[in-house]
Design an enzyme around this catalytic site. Sequence first.
Site, PDB file in Angstrom:
ATOM      1  N   GLY A 510     -32.491  22.913  30.140  1.00  0.00           N
ATOM      2  CA  GLY A 510     -31.954  22.073  31.196  1.00  0.00           C
ATOM      3  C   GLY A 510     -30.531  21.675  30.877  1.00  0.00           C
ATOM      4  O   GLY A 510     -29.932  22.133  29.910  1.00  0.00           O
ATOM      5  N   GLY A 512     -27.742  18.216  31.068  1.00  0.00           N
ATOM      6  CA  GLY A 512     -27.484  16.808  31.307  1.00  0.00           C
ATOM      7  C   GLY A 512     -25.999  16.559  31.470  1.00  0.00           C
ATOM      8  O   GLY A 512     -25.198  17.490  31.558  1.00  0.00           O
ATOM      9  N   SER A 516     -25.758  21.098  27.677  1.00  0.00           N
ATOM     10  CA  SER A 516     -27.013  21.794  27.902  1.00  0.00           C
ATOM     11  C   SER A 516     -27.954  21.629  26.717  1.00  0.00           C
ATOM     12  O   SER A 516     -27.531  21.345  25.599  1.00  0.00           O
ATOM     13  CB  SER A 516     -26.741  23.286  28.132  1.00  0.00           C
ATOM     14  OG  SER A 516     -25.878  23.465  29.242  1.00  0.00           O
ATOM     15  N   LYS A 531     -29.276  20.161  21.528  1.00  0.00           N
ATOM     16  CA  LYS A 531     -28.418  19.653  22.588  1.00  0.00           C
ATOM     17  C   LYS A 531     -26.963  19.964  22.236  1.00  0.00           C
ATOM     18  O   LYS A 531     -26.442  19.501  21.215  1.00  0.00           O
ATOM     19  CB  LYS A 531     -28.616  18.143  22.732  1.00  0.00           C
ATOM     20  CG  LYS A 531     -27.790  17.498  23.838  1.00  0.00           C
ATOM     21  CD  LYS A 531     -28.126  16.008  23.913  1.00  0.00           C
ATOM     22  CE  LYS A 531     -27.345  15.324  25.016  1.00  0.00           C
ATOM     23  NZ  LYS A 531     -27.675  13.885  25.091  1.00  0.00           N
ATOM     24  N   ASP A 627     -29.335   3.049  28.339  1.00  0.00           N
ATOM     25  CA  ASP A 627     -29.595   4.017  29.416  1.00  0.00           C
ATOM     26  C   ASP A 627     -31.088   4.329  29.511  1.00  0.00           C
ATOM     27  O   ASP A 627     -31.493   5.486  29.522  1.00  0.00           O
ATOM     28  CB  ASP A 627     -28.799   5.296  29.186  1.00  0.00           C
ATOM     29  CG  ASP A 627     -28.679   6.140  30.467  1.00  0.00           C
ATOM     30  OD1 ASP A 627     -28.825   5.566  31.566  1.00  0.00           O
ATOM     31  OD2 ASP A 627     -28.465   7.353  30.362  1.00  0.00           O
TER      32      ASP A 627
END
Length: 813
Positions: A510, A512, A516, A531, A627
């Site tokens: 995925g 963000g 990626s 990540k 967050d």
Amino acid sequence: MHSSYKCSSVMRISSSTFFFAFFAILMLSCYSSPTDELYPTANLSTTWTNDYSGLVLHRKTDVAQFTCGFIGQGNNPSYVFAIFISSTSEYPWQYEIVWSANRDNPVRDNAILNFTAAGELILQDVDGRIVWTTNTTGKSVVGMNLTDAGNLVLFDDQRSVVWQSFDHPTDCLLPGQKLFTGQKLKSSVSLTNFSQGMFSLQLTNEGLFGYVDSNPPQAYLSRRVNPYGSDTYKERRRYMRFLNGSLSLFIYSSEPSDPDEMIGTRQASSAAQYVKLMPDGRLQVFELQFEAWTVLTDLTTRFVDECSYPLACGRNSICSDNQQCSCPTTKYFRPINDRQPNQGCSAITNLTCNSTKDQGFIRLESVTYSTFTTDKERVNLETCKQACLNKCECKAAFFRYNSNASSGECFLPSEIFTMMTVDPFLYNYKVSAFIKVQNARSHHSAIIVGSTIGSFVLLVAIGVIVYVVYRRKSDEEMDEEYLDQVPRMPNRFSYEELKTVTEDFSKKLGEGGFGSVFEGTLGDGTKIAVKCLEGLAHVKKSFLAEVQSIGSIHHVNLVRLRGFCAWKSQRLLVYDFMSNGSLDKWIYLGNREHVLEWECRKKIILDIAKGLTYLHEDCRQRIIHLDIKPQNILLDDDFNARVSDFGLSKLIDKNQTEVMTTIKGTPGYIAPEWWSSIITEKVDVYSFGIVLLEILCGRKIFDRSQPEESWHLLSVFQKCWEQGTLLDIVDKHSEDMQTNGTEVVEMMKMASWCLQTDYTRRPSMSSVVKVLEGGMNIESNLDYNFTDPRLKKNCSQEKDLTPLLPFVLSGPR
């Protein structure tokens, strides 16, 4: 009791300066006698100020005096609200702290302690920030009492205990005080720094254990209690009690029966005593003798010898029989302080997670580890060593066997404290230690370089090349040296290694806001998520925030950061792989693969709360996530929830409750106080409240698929609350949720508490955990005006998020 009483005597004590304490008492006597002005009890609506009024309550017994009030930390202008004990002398000169409320969050001059009309004891710093509270509003508290035992008690009109300091021990126990399972003593950093240190002591259903902080914690003290007969008391809480200089363990037995185990020699004493977990991990009993506190006995000596204390010689050091400290070898380690060898050793070259050919071992015969815990059994030496090479976080391989070298035990610690030598003729095992080091391949290179430096031309050429490379280095490349020096950093992978395990970054999971996420598989078959941070303008901030924040913490409800990579401008983070992805795909209509049942949702809610509690209260430094949202809650195979993605986290010292910073986070989950730049851990509590509401309602906080008047979930929530129709917003797509609607509506009260616009009225995450586990009640006097025009404005700007599949690590939106 005296509800109008307010201290007016001069008294604030520094525990390290007894002359000052004597002088303060002398000054106090100039105005009045302490016992004439101070009382052991107080009524509601009483306030004390930390200016020239450091004392709060005072209780004098036949053997000691107990006083609660403000006391200074060493020479620092910071104070804790504490209970301290002294002799019965009119002017005692030595005080010892036996309990403190805010040890990790000291206050400044003019801080206020307020015993409110609602029955809550609140400590506020000079700027008004709430530092500590008993959370007893609405519990029918009518008074406060400092008892003869040194226990600070809030009681109701039936004289029953509502809250007591004995239930919240720090590093000491007083005579008669119990330490229950689930509680623990936590040492201080030092004798003058009261913040939580590295050692803890706790009772379990198996016995008494002492731990040193590491990943995972290492037990340096272990006293197991063997059961006898049937456990007829299994429904009650086990505990140990301190009395007459000894600890009595009641695990399988119960008073008035004899204890299962008694540590220390019980000797009736009329003198004042207390037991304290010291900063070095020792458990010592102190007794008041001739106006001075004297160590009566060391309760750990029976179980722990001098070299077995984890920091007897510091980290990466060896303690010999005569308690001499030394480094394993001067080739790979150097002492931190040449004049104080007990401070430990540091590696000359830090370990990196490159291929095994870059690493080797130092062999140390007849050297073992006091906290030896078998990771592998019935293995030979080579298997043990290879297991350490294959495990990046492994720092050493400790091997021992009895008679058969092919069937030994192997210990693979991720952190090395003090090692110790043993006599091979007296020790039951044959032992060897293999300390992992960066291999000496550079030695061969040094020979080559040494043979060529005689060539003037080549030397000049090398100098020119080095100069050009240096000038071309970017700021990000130069940060690598800094990253290696950051304390408690996680394992460092090479870029080539991550490129291999991710098959050249081909399995994209995925994407963000910062980059990626790719799936990878380590050599031992363990799946990871890598990540890749992108965007040089802000990569550095996010990378350092995440690596420094969670690199060294470990909790079952936090996604573990396994390591990182810093190579040229590349910044990569390596996480555990979560097979069930993020929470959002399981709770949102039209984006969920399976409808979660109520019990599963409750478990997820509790898991999130525990993870945040750890970040806010149990870390060495408080971590604010900033967050919290469903995309950052990941689920493992068994739907255990883990908090992830600390890319926005702001790490602050525990003595700092407020951070001024720019607005961050995801629209819809941002607490109202962001606009005033007053940021505390309560912003996470607010975001948790939003996530909780989404879990209960099965929809997003802002959802354009709903009718326009229902776009904003908070507006709908407030309206239904006012109309008494909360059952209407329980997730309609789950029959099980509808069946348990009454319980779901009750859980909405928790969301309401977390969503208070005034952040000071929100609960701490530890209070949330207590409510979820049935240990306390939800605040009853709540403000149900949840909506804020600024929230609506920002929610409407939210864009659709790219869903991640088996794994989600979203960046900031």
